[in-house]
Scaffold this motif. Structure first.
Motif, PDB file in Angstrom:
ATOM      1  N   VAL A 136       0.859  -1.194   0.000  1.00 31.52           N
ATOM      2  CA  VAL A 136       0.000   0.000   0.000  1.00 31.52           C
ATOM      3  C   VAL A 136       0.893   1.242   0.000  1.00 31.52           C
ATOM      4  O   VAL A 136       1.662   1.470   0.933  1.00 31.52           O
ATOM      5  N   TYR A 137       0.762   2.029  -1.057  1.00 28.05           N
ATOM      6  CA  TYR A 137       1.554   3.251  -1.253  1.00 28.05           C
ATOM      7  C   TYR A 137       0.570   4.413  -1.337  1.00 28.05           C
ATOM      8  O   TYR A 137      -0.380   4.373  -2.132  1.00 28.05           O
ATOM      9  N   ILE A 138       0.783   5.432  -0.519  1.00 32.96           N
ATOM     10  CA  ILE A 138      -0.145   6.570  -0.473  1.00 32.96           C
ATOM     11  C   ILE A 138       0.429   7.728  -1.282  1.00 32.96           C
ATOM     12  O   ILE A 138       1.419   8.344  -0.886  1.00 32.96           O
ATOM     13  N   PRO A 139      -0.202   8.062  -2.440  1.00 26.58           N
ATOM     14  CA  PRO A 139       0.289   9.169  -3.269  1.00 26.58           C
ATOM     15  C   PRO A 139      -0.310  10.512  -2.846  1.00 26.58           C
ATOM     16  O   PRO A 139      -1.450  10.582  -2.399  1.00 26.58           O
ATOM     17  N   HIS A 140       0.486  11.556  -2.988  1.00 27.56           N
ATOM     18  CA  HIS A 140       0.063  12.953  -2.714  1.00 27.56           C
ATOM     19  C   HIS A 140      -1.018  13.082  -1.627  1.00 27.56           C
ATOM     20  O   HIS A 140      -2.113  13.587  -1.890  1.00 27.56           O
ATOM     21  N   PRO A 141      -0.715  12.604  -0.410  1.00 26.32           N
ATOM     22  CA  PRO A 141      -1.731  12.701   0.650  1.00 26.32           C
ATOM     23  C   PRO A 141      -2.042  14.149   0.997  1.00 26.32           C
ATOM     24  O   PRO A 141      -1.216  15.048   0.819  1.00 26.32           O
ATOM     25  N   PHE A 142      -3.256  14.349   1.477  1.00 27.82           N
ATOM     26  CA  PHE A 142      -3.765  15.630   1.990  1.00 27.82           C
ATOM     27  C   PHE A 142      -4.060  16.657   0.899  1.00 27.82           C
ATOM     28  O   PHE A 142      -4.579  17.731   1.200  1.00 27.82           O
ATOM     29  N   THR A 175       6.226  11.553  -0.007  1.00 28.41           N
ATOM     30  CA  THR A 175       6.472  12.844   0.631  1.00 28.41           C
ATOM     31  C   THR A 175       6.964  13.915  -0.342  1.00 28.41           C
ATOM     32  O   THR A 175       7.125  15.070   0.053  1.00 28.41           O
ATOM     33  N   HIS A 176       7.212  13.528  -1.579  1.00 30.34           N
ATOM     34  CA  HIS A 176       7.529  14.511  -2.613  1.00 30.34           C
ATOM     35  C   HIS A 176       6.970  13.984  -3.925  1.00 30.34           C
ATOM     36  O   HIS A 176       7.242  12.847  -4.318  1.00 30.34           O
ATOM     37  N   ASN A 177       6.166  14.802  -4.580  1.00 38.44           N
ATOM     38  CA  ASN A 177       5.531  14.442  -5.843  1.00 38.44           C
ATOM     39  C   ASN A 177       5.952  15.462  -6.887  1.00 38.44           C
ATOM     40  O   ASN A 177       5.819  16.675  -6.672  1.00 38.44           O
ATOM     41  N   GLY A 178       6.475  14.996  -8.007  1.00 42.09           N
ATOM     42  CA  GLY A 178       7.009  15.888  -9.020  1.00 42.09           C
ATOM     43  C   GLY A 178       5.997  16.803  -9.666  1.00 42.09           C
ATOM     44  O   GLY A 178       6.374  17.786 -10.326  1.00 42.09           O
ATOM     45  N   ARG A 179       4.708  16.543  -9.478  1.00 45.67           N
ATOM     46  CA  ARG A 179       3.668  17.385 -10.055  1.00 45.67           C
ATOM     47  C   ARG A 179       3.021  18.299  -9.011  1.00 45.67           C
ATOM     48  O   ARG A 179       2.087  19.022  -9.328  1.00 45.67           O
ATOM     49  N   ALA A 180       3.509  18.262  -7.769  1.00 47.38           N
ATOM     50  CA  ALA A 180       2.900  19.063  -6.697  1.00 47.38           C
ATOM     51  C   ALA A 180       3.453  20.482  -6.712  1.00 47.38           C
ATOM     52  O   ALA A 180       4.264  20.862  -5.872  1.00 47.38           O
ATOM     53  N   MET A 181       3.017  21.271  -7.663  1.00 51.57           N
ATOM     54  CA  MET A 181       3.507  22.637  -7.798  1.00 51.57           C
ATOM     55  C   MET A 181       2.541  23.662  -7.215  1.00 51.57           C
ATOM     56  O   MET A 181       2.957  24.695  -6.697  1.00 51.57           O
ATOM     57  N   PHE A 182       1.243  23.394  -7.281  1.00 48.72           N
ATOM     58  CA  PHE A 182       0.263  24.368  -6.824  1.00 48.72           C
ATOM     59  C   PHE A 182      -0.256  24.075  -5.426  1.00 48.72           C
ATOM     60  O   PHE A 182      -0.762  24.956  -4.751  1.00 48.72           O
ATOM     61  N   GLN A 183      -0.144  22.830  -5.006  1.00 46.45           N
ATOM     62  CA  GLN A 183      -0.576  22.473  -3.643  1.00 46.45           C
ATOM     63  C   GLN A 183       0.383  21.398  -3.154  1.00 46.45           C
ATOM     64  O   GLN A 183       0.199  20.220  -3.417  1.00 46.45           O
ATOM     65  N   ASN A 184       1.411  21.808  -2.442  1.00 52.21           N
ATOM     66  CA  ASN A 184       2.454  20.887  -2.016  1.00 52.21           C
ATOM     67  C   ASN A 184       2.288  20.562  -0.534  1.00 52.21           C
ATOM     68  O   ASN A 184       2.497  21.409   0.322  1.00 52.21           O
ATOM     69  N   ASN A 235      16.165   3.549   4.167  1.00 53.15           N
ATOM     70  CA  ASN A 235      17.553   4.024   4.130  1.00 53.15           C
ATOM     71  C   ASN A 235      17.905   4.656   2.780  1.00 53.15           C
ATOM     72  O   ASN A 235      19.087   4.760   2.434  1.00 53.15           O
ATOM     73  N   ALA A 236      16.890   5.091   2.043  1.00 55.36           N
ATOM     74  CA  ALA A 236      17.108   5.635   0.705  1.00 55.36           C
ATOM     75  C   ALA A 236      17.563   7.080   0.755  1.00 55.36           C
ATOM     76  O   ALA A 236      17.376   7.797   1.743  1.00 55.36           O
ATOM     77  N   THR A 237      18.160   7.514  -0.346  1.00 55.18           N
ATOM     78  CA  THR A 237      18.362   8.929  -0.596  1.00 55.18           C
ATOM     79  C   THR A 237      17.481   9.300  -1.780  1.00 55.18           C
ATOM     80  O   THR A 237      16.958   8.423  -2.476  1.00 55.18           O
ATOM     81  N   TYR A 238      17.325  10.606  -2.019  1.00 56.68           N
ATOM     82  CA  TYR A 238      16.328  11.035  -2.998  1.00 56.68           C
ATOM     83  C   TYR A 238      16.870  12.063  -3.973  1.00 56.68           C
ATOM     84  O   TYR A 238      17.664  12.930  -3.604  1.00 56.68           O
ATOM     85  N   GLN A 239      16.398  11.949  -5.194  1.00 52.90           N
ATOM     86  CA  GLN A 239      16.578  12.995  -6.198  1.00 52.90           C
ATOM     87  C   GLN A 239      15.208  13.631  -6.392  1.00 52.90           C
ATOM     88  O   GLN A 239      14.271  12.958  -6.835  1.00 52.90           O
ATOM     89  N   LYS A 240      15.088  14.909  -6.053  1.00 52.31           N
ATOM     90  CA  LYS A 240      13.793  15.571  -6.107  1.00 52.31           C
ATOM     91  C   LYS A 240      13.772  16.611  -7.221  1.00 52.31           C
ATOM     92  O   LYS A 240      14.619  17.495  -7.257  1.00 52.31           O
ATOM     93  N   GLY A 241      12.812  16.504  -8.089  1.00 51.56           N
ATOM     94  CA  GLY A 241      12.629  17.478  -9.151  1.00 51.56           C
ATOM     95  C   GLY A 241      11.153  17.744  -9.365  1.00 51.56           C
ATOM     96  O   GLY A 241      10.303  17.165  -8.691  1.00 51.56           O
ATOM     97  N   PHE A 242      10.849  18.622 -10.299  1.00 50.05           N
ATOM     98  CA  PHE A 242       9.472  18.911 -10.667  1.00 50.05           C
ATOM     99  C   PHE A 242       9.322  18.758 -12.180  1.00 50.05           C
ATOM    100  O   PHE A 242      10.291  18.896 -12.935  1.00 50.05           O
ATOM    101  N   VAL A 243       8.128  18.473 -12.604  1.00 47.66           N
ATOM    102  CA  VAL A 243       7.879  18.215 -14.018  1.00 47.66           C
ATOM    103  C   VAL A 243       7.783  19.496 -14.837  1.00 47.66           C
ATOM    104  O   VAL A 243       7.788  19.443 -16.061  1.00 47.66           O
TER     105      VAL A 243
END
Length: 216
Positions: A99-105, A129-138, A188-196
């Motif tokens: 179970v994976y929860i996308p763009h909660p809240f 906790t980070h979604n590449g399309r969350a530009m207007f409501q993050n 224990n992951a690291t992340y590359q965070k960007g936006f679309v």
């Protein structure tokens, strides 16, 4: 190290446009090492690509539950839309999925509200906790706080619906993933965070309009 994106939409989503060739090229170029196809309420294209492109493709589905959207990963059968969140997560686990929860809240998109997420907290495996399309409501900060409070592993995703922003947001883990070790690897992951970018944000509307025009 392995780069994984757990939330993408192919041409089989009403609002997606990523093709078989897009996925093949991304994997062969090393842009990503594992990719989940999470089409809306469908797994047929994902199952087909897994057969063609190997286990680097994870069969997923973004399911429209009554309270909001929930992703199932490592699925073998489609889960119907319109169930409650509790029913949806139960069906994901019944077939051995995660179970994976996308763009909660989020309210702009169909994110689970706090009360609904709290009600299924014990059944959640991963939270985005980070979604590449969350530009207007993050709501990434709120999602991270919730994950920490409940001891849940977190993930980032592109939520790509087309090529813009594709391959710019991913999780970096230390070993090849399986259904059994994914949650532990993400802890224990690291992340590359960007936006679309603006084009990527508008892909769903454009793709829906284009497909509607073609059917006319």
């Amino acid at each position: 190290m392995f780069k994984i994106d757990l939330h993408t939409h192919s041409q089989d989503s009403p609002d997606g446009s990523l093709t078989r060739e897009d996925y093949r090229r991304m994997l062969e170029s090393g842009g990503l090492d594992f990719i989940a196809l999470t089409d809306h309420n469908s797994i047929e294209f994902a199952k087909k690509l897994r057969e063609e492109l190997s286990k680097k493709i994870i069969v997923g589905e973004e399911i429209t539950a009554r309270e909001g959207e929930i992703i199932g990963l490592f699925l073998s059968e489609v889960i119907p839309a319109g169930l409650t969140a509790a029913e949806t997560v139960a069906k994901i686990h019944e077939q051995g999925g995660l179970v994976y929860i996308p763009h909660p809240f989020e309210t702009v998109r169909k994110g689970l509200p706090l009360a609904a997420l709290d009600a299924i907290a014990g059944q959640v495996d991963i939270i985005e906790t980070h979604n590449g399309r969350a530009m207007f409501q993050n709501k990434g900060g709120q999602a991270k706080s919730w994950a920490e409070a409940h001891g849940k592993p977190t993930a980032v995703s592109s939520d790509a619906h087309g090529r813009a922003g594709w391959g710019k947001t991913y999780n970096i883990v230390a070993a090849t993933l399986t259904r059994e070790n994914l949650a532990a690897l993400l802890a224990n992951a690291t992340y590359q965070k960007g936006f679309v970018g603006a084009r990527g944000v508008l892909y769903p509307k454009f793709n829906r309009a284009r497909k509607k025009f073609r059917r006319a």
